[in-house]
Design an enzyme around this catalytic site. Structure first.
Site, PDB file in Angstrom:
ATOM      1  N   SER A  13      -4.138   0.960  -8.011  1.00 51.66           N
ATOM      2  CA  SER A  13      -3.017   1.156  -7.085  1.00 51.66           C
ATOM      3  C   SER A  13      -1.699   1.477  -7.769  1.00 51.66           C
ATOM      4  O   SER A  13      -0.797   2.004  -7.134  1.00 51.66           O
ATOM      5  CB  SER A  13      -2.853  -0.076  -6.204  1.00 51.66           C
ATOM      6  OG  SER A  13      -2.641  -1.222  -6.989  1.00 51.66           O
ATOM      7  N   HIS A  51      -7.531   2.303  -1.985  1.00 53.78           N
ATOM      8  CA  HIS A  51      -6.820   3.574  -2.141  1.00 53.78           C
ATOM      9  C   HIS A  51      -7.777   4.761  -2.282  1.00 53.78           C
ATOM     10  O   HIS A  51      -7.344   5.859  -2.611  1.00 53.78           O
ATOM     11  CB  HIS A  51      -5.893   3.515  -3.362  1.00 53.78           C
ATOM     12  CG  HIS A  51      -4.706   2.649  -3.110  1.00 53.78           C
ATOM     13  ND1 HIS A  51      -3.610   3.070  -2.388  1.00 53.78           N
ATOM     14  CD2 HIS A  51      -4.455   1.362  -3.446  1.00 53.78           C
ATOM     15  CE1 HIS A  51      -2.727   2.092  -2.307  1.00 53.78           C
ATOM     16  NE2 HIS A  51      -3.207   1.044  -2.939  1.00 53.78           N
ATOM     17  N   LYS A  79      -3.944   1.590   5.031  1.00 59.43           N
ATOM     18  CA  LYS A  79      -3.393   2.698   4.252  1.00 59.43           C
ATOM     19  C   LYS A  79      -3.792   4.016   4.936  1.00 59.43           C
ATOM     20  O   LYS A  79      -3.159   4.366   5.923  1.00 59.43           O
ATOM     21  CB  LYS A  79      -3.843   2.566   2.799  1.00 59.43           C
ATOM     22  CG  LYS A  79      -3.404   1.195   2.223  1.00 59.43           C
ATOM     23  CD  LYS A  79      -3.688   1.034   0.784  1.00 59.43           C
ATOM     24  CE  LYS A  79      -3.593  -0.407   0.310  1.00 59.43           C
ATOM     25  NZ  LYS A  79      -2.294  -1.049   0.489  1.00 59.43           N
TER      26      LYS A  79
END
Ligand SMILES: Cc1ncc(COP(=O)(O)O)c(C=O)c1O
Length: 394
Positions: A183, A211, A242
């Site tokens: 990240s 991610h 996200k």
């Protein structure tokens, strides 16, 4: 007036101010857009994890509103009492299908998915082999499990194998765990090699794809799909906060492993489930990933464009391979000053220092999204160049 027993906290804050490390929370006024208004200023936003722009997608908003009308605003209980709604089950089925696994369970956040899973499946007699740059939620889960923790240097497959050889005779369970995309550096885990080691040395293989989901693999299916390792990673964690655009985390695994988590994962057992509108939003997001693969393609086109610009200017962007691109400056006070001055000039890129990244590796963390225009990214590059030159970073 500070209370005497809390004075030490005020003293610590004062130290942060003196070191130039005190950080004020930036307040977003309105929606999380590629150009957004924070603290009264319109800025090009390079700080959100809203990879695909789904935070504000009309289809997702509509589905959330419909779910509120149909189910109300809250679930009213933890999952194991009265808080499992049909829409929660629908979301979990959708995720399992998307990730091509037998089953999935949703947690309140990616953080609780990692921490709750690692601490539930392991105990004192077990060993965890963990990349040194794994996310804080993995680290906390490892600590909570009370298992022995063996960290290997970042992405160092040989060092990982050395540890596995050392513990070959260990009687307990072994968990090999890595982030899919890291990240703070934006690099990708050497998953094929780690999976091979896990198979060779009899480890549970777990990946945190916070991610990577919505970013890597076909339709954003994540690292396992990216490397074509379906069926060979035992536990996959992802986040709904996200690329998916809302809130939550999930764990994909076998039906038995998921049912075990129903019984033992403490955030699942002891914290209320998602509002139905969040579940509905996430279902719509997974549908979109299947229907509109061009969203992921646009994310990568923008990523290439921005990375090329940063490289042309001569910034140190470390080892990034994904839309997370750090601009490494080293000193934390300088990183925060860089970030502040950029903000004044119209670019929001968060400064990040210790303890989030190692001492001496302070940086700006930038993320482009599918919804940035190349015109705005070019403008951001111009502003980055001029402030960096002023601060003698370039
Ligand atoms: C690698 C990684 N894992 C887990 C999380 C936690 O996800 P969430 O924000 O959904 O709690 C994050 C993000 O903050 C992350 O970067």
């Amino acid at each position: 007036m500070p209370k005497a027993q809390l004075q030490y906290l005020a003293d610590e804050l004062q130290k942060l101010r003196e070191q130039g490390l005190y950080q004020k929370l930036r307040i977003l006024e309105g929606e999380q857009l590629p150009v957004a208004r924070f603290d009264g200023r319109q800025v090009i936003n390079l700080s959100s994890n809203n990879y695909l722009g789904l935070n504000t997608h009309p289809k997702l908003k509509q589905r959330a509103l419909e779910a509120i009308q149909k189910y109300g605003v809250g679930s009213g209980a933890v999952r194991t009492i009265a808080g499992t709604m049909s829409i929660h089950m629908e979301l979990e089925e959708k995720i399992a299908q998307f990730k091509r696994t037998e089953a999935a369970v949703v947690f309140q956040s990616g953080f609780t998915a990692n921490a709750g899973t690692v601490s539930a499946i392991l105990g004192r007699e077990d060993v965890i082999i963990s990349d040194e740059l794994n996310h804080a939620s993995i680290i906390d889960g490892c600590r909570l499990s009370r298992a022995e923790i063996r960290r290997f240097p970042h992405k160092d497959v040989e060092a990982c194998e050395k540890i596995l050889k050392e513990i070959a005779g260990h009687k307990g369970h072994k968990l090999l765990i890595t982030d899919g995309v890291f990240s703070m550096d934006g690099d990708i885990a050497p998953l094929p090699q780690l999976v091979k080691l896990a198979e060779e040395y009899g480890c549970i293989m777990m990946i945190d794809d916070a991610h990577a989901s919505g970013v890597l693999g076909r339709n954003g299916r994540g690292s396992v799909d990216h490397f074509n390792l379906h069926g060979r990673v035992d536990i996959q964690v992802g986040t709904l906060s996200k690329a998916i655009g809302a809130l939550g985390g999930y764990v994909c695994s076998t039906r038995d492993a998921i049912e075990f988590l129903y019984h033992r994962a403490r955030p699942f057992l002891f914290s209320t489930s998602h509002p139905p509108s969040v579940a509905a939003t996430c279902i719509a997001a997974f549908e979109l990933l299947d229907e509109e693969p061009e969203l992921v393609e646009q994310l990568w086109a923008n990523t290439r464009f921005f990375k090329e610009g940063l490289a042309r200017l001569g910034f140190n962007t470390g080892v990034s391979e994904t839309p997370i691109t750090p601009i490494i400056v080293g000193d934390a006070a300088l990183a925060h000053q860089f970030s502040r001055e950029l903000f004044e000039a119209g670019v929001f890129a968060q400064g990040i220092g210790y303890p989030t990244v190692p001492v001496g590796k302070a940086r700006l963390r930038t993320i482009v999204t599918a919804t940035h225009t190349q015109e705005k990214l070019s403008r951001a590059l111009e502003i980055l160049e001029s402030i960096a030159k002023k601060l003698k970073i370039l």
